[in-house]
Write an enzyme that holds these catalytic residues in place. Structure first.
Site: not given
Ligand code: NAP
Ligand code: F7E
Length: 336
Positions: A127, A129, A151, A155
């Site tokens: 990620t 992050e 987090y 990662k």
């Molecule tokens: P998500 O919607 O939060 O999905 C996470 C998945 O992990 C869900 O299926 C969840 O199951 C499962 N999970 C959580 N804890 C677990 C455990 N203890 N054992 C087995 N499964 C578990 O995340 P996403 O947005 O699809 O992202 C997919 C991956 O990419 C994640 O690893 C995330 O950190 C990474 N990532 C995401 C982004 C983004 O912007 N979306 C960017 C960079 C990296 P439940 O449905 O039961 O909760």
């Molecule tokens: O926050 C700001 C917050 O929670 C984005 C995950 O998929 O992407 C995701 O992580 C920004 C941050 O995503 C609110 O402070 C303001 O600066 O949507 P977010 P994230 O933290 O960037 C990365 C790539 C991952 O890997 C992660 O799994 O938005 N923000 N106001 C807020 N954020 C939230 N959630 N809620 C608010 O009310």
């Protein structure tokens, strides 16, 4: 005919559902893992209409036996490790659980592959992050990591294990350093979905205000459907490597609000308020990825869905969700 087998951990999440759809269309036999819970959580698989085409196995990343059982049962060619505690905000409240699931959980999958069948190809969901706040002009594969949350720390632990296992044990283990990617099935905790859901509720008279945290944070937001394609492309290379997947554009949370409210003809300044409760102890303020390597080597195109099309797609889906609840109810009934 030879049919490739893929195992997706975290198939119930946003990316898991999109990746399942993509791989099924490519002709794969797809098995996904889910966590046992008191309520079934397959709504995204129904939303994308893939539930009927996949197999499911219960796996918890906290439990290595369950991972090994799934690997033995499925005998996959490719494992996509998407499961994680993925919400940065909650990782401050649950740092140890996040480390166990998101960090050590990935290592459990890697070690299981190493012992059971080192020929399995492995994808790790790394990620943006991991970059934290050190570099505020843009990030590539060569930018140093300075993680700024539990987090991101978890990662980064997983990321370096993949890089080391690739070298130490000659595994095909690849990482995608994905920047934020969103969609209509994004979890409601994440800011984009929280905004588009809030816009729909306000427009339809169900809510009056939208409370957010840091409006000035900037993110490089893309569409999840485009990003899962990049995961698959990485797994088809002759050599495993690390790739940044991003659009190369950055926008603030404030800009996202402005675009989302204007989609339904509203002025965001009248509805959005900052509530300290949504500020993080430490926030990442600027992310903008450089996807040149993925473009050059994978042939991945970062510009398939523009920022505005993404915002509009999400707002339209949330308007539809509230305006057509019967459709939602049908989906809900399907997964009881
Ligand atoms: P998500 O919607 O939060 O999905 C996470 C998945 O992990 C869900 O299926 C969840 O199951 C499962 N999970 C959580 N804890 C677990 C455990 N203890 N054992 C087995 N499964 C578990 O995340 P996403 O947005 O699809 O992202 C997919 C991956 O990419 C994640 O690893 C995330 O950190 C990474 N990532 C995401 C982004 C983004 O912007 N979306 C960017 C960079 C990296 P439940 O449905 O039961 O909760
Ligand atoms: O926050 C700001 C917050 O929670 C984005 C995950 O998929 O992407 C995701 O992580 C920004 C941050 O995503 C609110 O402070 C303001 O600066 O949507 P977010 P994230 O933290 O960037 C990365 C790539 C991952 O890997 C992660 O799994 O938005 N923000 N106001 C807020 N954020 C939230 N959630 N809620 C608010 O009310």
């Amino acid at each position: 005919m030879f049919q490739k087998r893929a195992l997706i951990t975290g198939i119930t999440g946003q990316d898991g559902a999109y990746l399942a759809k993509f791989l099924i269309e490519k002709g794969y036999k797809v098995t996904g893992t889910y966590r046992r819970s008191s309520t079934r959580n397959f709504w995204r698989l129904h939303y994308l209409d893939v539930k009927k085409d996949i197999s499911l196995l219960p796996v918890d990343l906290l439990d290595q036996t369950s991972i090994m059982h799934a690997l033995r049962e499925v005998e996959p060619d490719e494992v996509y490790n998407l499961a994680a505690q993925s919400f940065v905000g909650d990782s401050f409240a649950e740092p140890q659980a996040t480390a166990e699931i998101t960090g050590i959980g990935s290592l459990r999958v890697l070690d299981s592959i190493r012992f059971l069948n080192p020929n399995i190809r492995f994808y790790q969901a790394s990620t943006s992050e991991m970059y934290g706040n050190a570099n505020q002009t843009g990030q590539s594969e060569n930018t140093p990591f300075h993680p700024a949350s539990p987090y991101a720390n978890a990662k980064l632990f997983a990321h370096w294990n993949v890089v080391n296992y690739r070298k130490a044990y000659n595994l095909f283990a690849t990482t995608g350093i994905l920047f934020n990617h969103e969609s209509p099935i994004r979890g409601i905790d994440f800011v984009t979905k929280k905004i588009t859901d809030g816009v729909a509720r306000i427009k339809l008279g169900m809510s009056e205000k939208l409370l957010l945290g840091n409006l000035e944070a900037k993110r490089d937001w893309g569409f999840a459907g485009d990003y899962v394609k990049a995961m698959w492309m990485m797994m088809q290379q002759s050599v495993a490597d690390d790739y940044v997947i991003a659009t190369g554009e950055t926008h603030s949370v404030r800009e996202f609000c402005e675009a989302a409210f204007s989609r339904v003809g509203l002025d965001y300044t009248k509805y959005v308020e900052v509530d300290k409760k949504f500020l993080r102890p430490h926030d990442v303020v600027f992310l903008k990825g450089d996807p040149s390597k993925a473009k050059r080597i994978l042939g991945w195109d970062p510009s398939e869905t523009s920022f505005i099309s993404l915002v509009n797609m999400m707002v339209d889906a949330d308007m539809e969700k509230y305006q057509n609840p019967e459709r939602q109810m049908k989906q809900f009934l399907k997964h009881i």
